[in-house]
Structures are given as C-alpha cells and as structure tokens.
Design a protein around this motif. Structure first.
Motif, PDB file in Angstrom:
ATOM      1  N   THR A  80       0.681  -1.226  -0.079  1.00 50.27           N
ATOM      2  CA  THR A  80      -0.049  -0.275   0.062  1.00 50.27           C
ATOM      3  C   THR A  80       1.239   1.539   0.290  1.00 50.27           C
ATOM      4  O   THR A  80       0.714   2.487  -0.828  1.00 50.27           O
ATOM      5  N   THR A  81       2.053   1.114   0.593  1.00 49.15           N
ATOM      6  CA  THR A  81       2.999   2.393   0.705  1.00 49.15           C
ATOM      7  C   THR A  81       3.553   2.698  -0.561  1.00 49.15           C
ATOM      8  O   THR A  81       3.182   3.669  -1.369  1.00 49.15           O
ATOM      9  N   VAL A  82       4.296   1.556  -1.156  1.00 51.28           N
ATOM     10  CA  VAL A  82       5.206   2.096  -2.547  1.00 51.28           C
ATOM     11  C   VAL A  82       3.730   2.302  -2.963  1.00 51.28           C
ATOM     12  O   VAL A  82       3.561   3.117  -3.654  1.00 51.28           O
ATOM     13  N   VAL A  83       2.393   1.602  -4.264  1.00 45.32           N
ATOM     14  CA  VAL A  83       1.653   1.813  -4.474  1.00 45.32           C
ATOM     15  C   VAL A  83       0.533   3.650  -4.291  1.00 45.32           C
ATOM     16  O   VAL A  83       1.516   4.503  -5.193  1.00 45.32           O
ATOM     17  N   THR A  84       0.947   3.422  -3.303  1.00 43.58           N
ATOM     18  CA  THR A  84       0.931   4.943  -3.329  1.00 43.58           C
ATOM     19  C   THR A  84       1.139   6.414  -2.453  1.00 43.58           C
ATOM     20  O   THR A  84       1.159   7.564  -3.474  1.00 43.58           O
ATOM     21  N   LEU A  85       2.227   5.778  -2.990  1.00 41.45           N
ATOM     22  CA  LEU A  85       3.912   6.845  -3.504  1.00 41.45           C
ATOM     23  C   LEU A  85       3.474   7.200  -5.278  1.00 41.45           C
ATOM     24  O   LEU A  85       3.475   8.181  -5.385  1.00 41.45           O
ATOM     25  N   LEU A  86       3.616   6.057  -5.754  1.00 43.52           N
ATOM     26  CA  LEU A  86       4.341   5.269  -6.507  1.00 43.52           C
ATOM     27  C   LEU A  86       2.670   6.948  -8.381  1.00 43.52           C
ATOM     28  O   LEU A  86       3.003   7.687  -8.752  1.00 43.52           O
ATOM     29  N   VAL A  87       1.657   6.801  -6.558  1.00 43.09           N
ATOM     30  CA  VAL A  87       0.033   7.274  -7.124  1.00 43.09           C
ATOM     31  C   VAL A  87      -0.125   8.818  -7.167  1.00 43.09           C
ATOM     32  O   VAL A  87       0.012   9.432  -8.008  1.00 43.09           O
ATOM     33  N   ALA A  88       0.387   9.224  -6.030  1.00 41.20           N
ATOM     34  CA  ALA A  88       0.169  10.293  -5.400  1.00 41.20           C
ATOM     35  C   ALA A  88       1.650  11.248  -5.373  1.00 41.20           C
ATOM     36  O   ALA A  88       1.439  12.317  -5.488  1.00 41.20           O
ATOM     37  N   LEU A  89       2.334  10.749  -6.010  1.00 44.25           N
ATOM     38  CA  LEU A  89       3.468  12.062  -6.184  1.00 44.25           C
ATOM     39  C   LEU A  89       2.976  12.498  -7.153  1.00 44.25           C
ATOM     40  O   LEU A  89       2.794  13.814  -7.372  1.00 44.25           O
ATOM     41  N   PRO A  90       3.552  11.997  -8.981  1.00 43.25           N
ATOM     42  CA  PRO A  90       2.604  12.926  -9.541  1.00 43.25           C
ATOM     43  C   PRO A  90       1.561  13.152  -9.506  1.00 43.25           C
ATOM     44  O   PRO A  90       1.207  13.956 -10.667  1.00 43.25           O
ATOM     45  N   ALA A  91       0.336  12.352  -9.692  1.00 38.61           N
ATOM     46  CA  ALA A  91      -0.570  13.417  -8.940  1.00 38.61           C
ATOM     47  C   ALA A  91      -0.759  14.533  -8.507  1.00 38.61           C
ATOM     48  O   ALA A  91      -1.053  15.923  -8.411  1.00 38.61           O
ATOM     49  N   ALA A  92      -0.384  15.209  -6.914  1.00 42.36           N
ATOM     50  CA  ALA A  92      -0.333  15.696  -5.881  1.00 42.36           C
ATOM     51  C   ALA A  92       0.702  17.143  -7.286  1.00 42.36           C
ATOM     52  O   ALA A  92       0.203  18.026  -7.054  1.00 42.36           O
ATOM     53  N   TYR A  93       1.569  16.230  -7.905  1.00 41.44           N
ATOM     54  CA  TYR A  93       2.436  17.779  -8.573  1.00 41.44           C
ATOM     55  C   TYR A  93       1.743  18.086  -9.826  1.00 41.44           C
ATOM     56  O   TYR A  93       1.959  19.391 -10.080  1.00 41.44           O
ATOM     57  N   ALA A  94       1.006  17.095 -10.603  1.00 37.62           N
ATOM     58  CA  ALA A  94       0.622  17.926 -11.106  1.00 37.62           C
ATOM     59  C   ALA A  94      -0.865  18.760 -10.994  1.00 37.62           C
ATOM     60  O   ALA A  94      -1.176  20.205 -11.771  1.00 37.62           O
ATOM     61  N   LEU A  95      -1.535  18.497  -9.795  1.00 34.09           N
ATOM     62  CA  LEU A  95      -2.644  19.418  -9.420  1.00 34.09           C
ATOM     63  C   LEU A  95      -1.854  20.332  -8.503  1.00 34.09           C
ATOM     64  O   LEU A  95      -2.265  21.397  -8.391  1.00 34.09           O
ATOM     65  N   ALA A  96      -0.867  20.025  -8.611  1.00 34.36           N
ATOM     66  CA  ALA A  96       0.232  21.421  -7.777  1.00 34.36           C
ATOM     67  C   ALA A  96       0.527  23.164  -9.026  1.00 34.36           C
ATOM     68  O   ALA A  96       0.595  23.676  -8.945  1.00 34.36           O
ATOM     69  N   ARG A  97       1.632  21.978 -10.471  1.00 34.77           N
ATOM     70  CA  ARG A  97       1.626  22.488 -11.250  1.00 34.77           C
ATOM     71  C   ARG A  97       1.169  22.836 -12.418  1.00 34.77           C
ATOM     72  O   ARG A  97       0.944  24.275 -13.754  1.00 34.77           O
ATOM     73  N   LEU A  98       0.130  22.063 -12.872  1.00 35.96           N
ATOM     74  CA  LEU A  98      -0.685  22.500 -13.560  1.00 35.96           C
ATOM     75  C   LEU A  98      -1.289  23.237 -13.834  1.00 35.96           C
ATOM     76  O   LEU A  98      -2.056  23.485 -12.801  1.00 35.96           O
ATOM     77  N   LYS A  99      -1.812  23.687 -15.014  1.00 36.02           N
ATOM     78  CA  LYS A  99      -3.391  24.536 -14.704  1.00 36.02           C
ATOM     79  C   LYS A  99      -4.502  24.627 -15.488  1.00 36.02           C
ATOM     80  O   LYS A  99      -4.728  24.784 -16.252  1.00 36.02           O
ATOM     81  N   VAL A 100      -5.066  23.735 -14.474  1.00 34.93           N
ATOM     82  CA  VAL A 100      -6.481  23.352 -14.576  1.00 34.93           C
ATOM     83  C   VAL A 100      -7.429  24.069 -14.254  1.00 34.93           C
ATOM     84  O   VAL A 100      -6.970  24.076 -12.999  1.00 34.93           O
TER      85      VAL A 100
END
Length: 276
Positions: A80-100
């Motif tokens: 769970t920890t590994v999968v959560t980090l693999l999914v959440a890291l790029p998702a959080a970065y995208a929500l922070a950086r992309l102008k959506v």
C-alpha cells in the motif's frame, strides 16, 4: 498569571493529557505479562509481579496463525505504501503545477472520500473484486487500502509542491531537464519530509486496517493480523492476557515507526498545513 506560570500550566496539562492517552497502552502491556488468575485481582495490580511470558509463548510465538497474519499485514502495508507513493506523487505534482480547472473541486472530492467509512466501501469492492478475481489476494487488499490512502497522500503532498518556487523548476529545465526529470530531480528531493510523512501514514493506515481484510479476504491465508486477532477473541473468549500479548506485538511496529520517524511525521503534517 505570569508567563512562567502559564507555561508550567500548559506543560502540566500536556503531560496529563499524554498520560491519559497512554493508560490503555500501559494496561495492555501490563495485562500481557500477567497470569490468568491475576487479571481481575481486586485491587488491580499496577505492576505484573512477577511478570510471566506465558501469554507471549502460547499466543504469539507458538501460534502459526499470528505469524502468518503479521506477514500478510507486512506485505499489505508495504505494498500500500509503495503504490500510494507511486500514484500520489505525480498526481499531487500535477495538481500543483498544471493550470487546470476544477482543482478545488478535485481536492474537495478527495476530502469527501476520506469521510466515507471503509465499511461502506467494502461491499461494493467485494462485488467488483469478485468479477476481477481480486478477492483473496494481496493485490485486492492493497488496492482497497490505496483507495483511502491515495486521496490523503495527495492532500498532504500538494502543498509541498505548491511551495516550490517556479524559478527553480524553470532553471532545471534550462539546464536540460524536461518536466518529468525536473519533477524527479528537483521536486521530489525538496519534498522529502512530506514524502516520509505520507509513507508512514499510509503504512500505519494499512497495518491497522480491519474491515477490508475481513470483507475481501475470507480465505485465512490472506487475512491480515487484525482479522486473525478478532478470530482469537471468538475462540478464547476471556483469555485477556493472550489477547493483550498479541495486541502488544501488533502495536510494536507502530511504536517503533513513530519513534524513528516522529520528527519527520510532525514536521511533515505541520509544514503541509502551513504551506497550503
């Protein structure tokens, strides 16, 4: 009231509240070292004198079900920890950086997911996972735990990525990085406290989860130790010293994790809150 007196009062209140919270933990360990005839003594013994390790020998080290449950919980929590980090890291970065658009709506949806009790998700997951062949599998339990861990991880990590100055990312791109390598070489190292916090919280959440393990793993070969513990309760009824010994072993990884990562967890949660 002077400043010194007010500080002492706050320290006393903090110590008192901490002691109240630790009483159940102390009584769990205390009971695990008692014999069956001493558990309900009147007045109760504050110290198990003499301490006995019989409950640990019988209920923990001689019980193969507990060893299997601990192994299953470890696999599920690490996965769970590994999968959560693999999914959440790029998702959080995208929500922070992309102008959506609708970012706030996404975040509110993530927070709403946190409010849904896991028991309400277990039955729909059982139906879906039955069709996909994920019932009685580590993958199914890991996915179920990630359904709660990933939204929380994104909520914690996004403020860290928002706090990274745009100039740093642009400088990395001028030096030859693309969006992916800038994320990996710049954003991830800067957000290390938040990543450690998310990893620890995801692990602890999956380690102590019970409902998904009970609903999605009818086969005892895949059941986490929390479900095995419930089975011991049904089988032995009032053998509280055995139950407390197993509970103490289950709590041990949580205590060790907090001891070694306390500084990162507290800093990660508080910095994430202020950066948002």
């Amino acid at each position: 009231m002077t400043a010194v007196s007010r500080r002492r009062l706050l320290v006393f209140a903090a110590v008192f509240i901490t002691a109240v919270y630790l009483i159940p933990v102390y009584w769990m360990v205390n009971t695990s070292f008692k014999g069956a005839e001493d558990i309900f003594a009147t007045p109760p013994d504050l110290l198990p004198l003499p301490p006995t390790f019989g409950s640990y020998a019988d209920a923990v080290f001689s019980n193969g079900d507990i060893a299997r449950g601990l192994m299953n919980s470890g696999i599920i929590a690490v996965g769970t920890t590994v999968v959560t980090l693999l999914v959440a890291l790029p998702a959080a970065y995208a929500l922070a950086r992309l102008k959506v658009r609708f970012v706030s709506a996404f975040l509110m949806l993530f927070l709403a997911v946190q409010m849904v009790p896991s028991v309400n998700l277990a039955l729909p997951m059982f139906v879906l996972f039955s069709g996909a062949g994920l019932v009685n599998s580590y993958a199914g339990l890991i996915i179920a735990n990630c359904s709660l861990a990933v939204p929380l991880a994104i909520t914690i990590l996004r403020p860290y990525f928002l706090a990274i100055p745009e100039e740093i990312v642009e400088a990395a791109k001028i030096d030859g990085c693309n969006e992916l390598t800038a994320f990996w070489r710049v954003a991830v190292p800067v957000s290390t406290p938040g990543i450690i916090t998310v990893g620890a919280v995801s692990f602890l959440q999956a380690w102590g989860e019970f409902v998904f393990g009970l609903a999605l793993a009818p086969d005892e070969r895949f059941q986490p130790v929390t479900v095995v513990l419930a089975g011991i309760t049904n089988a032995f009824g009032t053998k509280w010293n055995d139950l407390m010994a197993v509970s103490a072993i289950i709590a041990l990884p949580v205590i060790v994790l907090f001891i070694f990562l306390q500084r990162y967890i507290v800093a990660g949660l508080t910095e994430g809150a202020t950066k948002s």
